[in-house]
Scaffold this active site. Structure first.
Site, mmCIF file in Angstrom:
data_model
loop_
_atom_site.group_PDB
_atom_site.id
_atom_site.type_symbol
_atom_site.label_atom_id
_atom_site.label_comp_id
_atom_site.label_asym_id
_atom_site.label_seq_id
_atom_site.Cartn_x
_atom_site.Cartn_y
_atom_site.Cartn_z
ATOM 1 N N MET A 156 -9.635 9.313 7.929
ATOM 2 C CA MET A 156 -10.035 9.881 5.752
ATOM 3 C C MET A 156 -10.716 10.522 6.037
ATOM 4 O O MET A 156 -11.213 10.629 5.058
ATOM 5 C CB MET A 156 -10.114 8.345 5.276
ATOM 6 C CG MET A 156 -9.446 7.325 5.290
ATOM 7 S SD MET A 156 -9.961 5.704 4.139
ATOM 8 C CE MET A 156 -10.886 5.347 5.199
ATOM 9 N N ASP A 168 0.851 -1.086 -0.249
ATOM 10 C CA ASP A 168 -0.038 0.113 0.263
ATOM 11 C C ASP A 168 1.043 1.367 -0.175
ATOM 12 O O ASP A 168 2.559 0.895 -0.188
ATOM 13 C CB ASP A 168 -0.999 0.116 1.298
ATOM 14 C CG ASP A 168 -2.228 -0.657 1.171
ATOM 15 O OD1 ASP A 168 -2.866 -0.712 -0.376
ATOM 16 O OD2 ASP A 168 -2.890 -0.572 1.993
ATOM 17 N N LYS A 182 -3.314 3.878 -2.678
ATOM 18 C CA LYS A 182 -4.671 4.773 -2.646
ATOM 19 C C LYS A 182 -4.102 5.491 -3.027
ATOM 20 O O LYS A 182 -4.131 5.703 -1.060
ATOM 21 C CB LYS A 182 -5.940 3.987 -2.990
ATOM 22 C CG LYS A 182 -6.072 2.554 -3.433
ATOM 23 C CD LYS A 182 -7.162 1.247 -3.085
ATOM 24 C CE LYS A 182 -7.516 0.802 -3.725
ATOM 25 N NZ LYS A 182 -8.735 -0.402 -3.119
#
Length: 272
Positions: free
Chosen positions: A177, A40, A63
């Site tokens: 997030m 990641d 991502k």
């Protein structure tokens, strides 16, 4: 077509929140022996550089939605299955914990469908890393008896009663997030009567050398500007426990102005 003689194995592991020393010993052992590493964006580059097997195939599948960086989950699933069916040991290395706000279910379904052996290895989530490296206990007698891990990625689905509950609970709230929604979140809480004694900590790149922490009381927020969203991960901690930061912070921050995680990313092979 590849002749399948023996199925490999898939390891779904958390690498911790940024500080490479915070990976578990079990995950580190697999990092040192894996044939293929699918990593990641929020995995410390130093982990790969220092501990991955020299001839391991390292593929970046990161991502970051805020910048339009997105490796489709289907592509990740396909890579996991493809390499495992070649008989290889595949390490799917995730930032933080393997099971919290990750797409682990998609990957579990993929390996289960192809009857590939697998293990799940937990990691230190960014909430625990950020709390430790800012001196903010997530629970403490007289401050908070509970903690909730939340995200605003699906903001339109949050109902009024949910906002009201979040604004009035005594639990510590940790938002993942959600850095881009900071202004909206704080205004909602003020409108719904959040206690002005509660604090807000905005923690960027927690546990890395570039960690940056900004703390406000909700009384301050009414007259002060909030920080701009700059780097991921950005974590928000809300509650009375935030007031403990001033007394118990120990990690010396350098006010760095660059992304820790992007420094070495270009050395990885990108997913195709």
């Amino acid at each position: 077509m590849i002749q399948i003689t023996k199925k490999g194995k898939v390891i779904l592991a958390g690498a911790g929140p940024g500080d490479p020393d915070l990976i578990s010993l079990k995950a580190l052992k697999y990092l040192q022996t894996a044939d293929v590493i699918l990593t990641d964006r929020l995995v410390s580059p130093l982990l790969i550089e220092q501990y991955a097997r020299q001839n391991a195939e390292v593929i970046y599948v990161g991502k970051q939605c805020s910048k339009g960086i997105w490796t489709p989950q289907k592509d990740i699933n396909d890579l996991i299955v493809e390499f495992a069916l070649q008989g290889k040991l595949v390490l799917r290395l995730k930032g933080g914990d393997a099971s919290l706000f990750s797409n682990i279910l998609d990957e579990l379904q993929a390996v289960k469908k192809h009857k590939i052996p697998y293990e799940i290895i937990p990691g230190i989530s960014s909430a625990f890393g950020a709390a430790a490296y800012t001196g903010i206990p997530l629970t403490a007698r007289g401050f908070s008896r509970g903690v909730r891990f939340l995200t605003l990625y699906d903001l339109e689905k949050v109902q009024y009663k949910q906002w009201k509950d979040w604004a009035t609970t005594d639990d510590t709230l940790v938002f993942y997030m959600s850095g881009q929604r900071l202004d909206f979140l704080t205004q909602q809480f003020l409108n719904l009567g959040i206690s002005l004694e509660k604090g807000l900590a905005v923690i960027q790149q927690a546990t890395t050398p570039n960690q940056k922490t900004t703390v406000f009381s909700f009384e301050d927020i009414q007259s002060k500007s909030l920080p701009e969203f700059e780097y991921v991960p950005t974590l928000l901690i809300i509650g009375k426990v935030v007031n403990l930061h001033q007394d118990y912070s120990w990690f010396v921050e350098k006010n760095a102005s660059e992304s820790y995680f992007d420094n070495h990313k270009n050395s990885y092979q990108n997913a195709v």
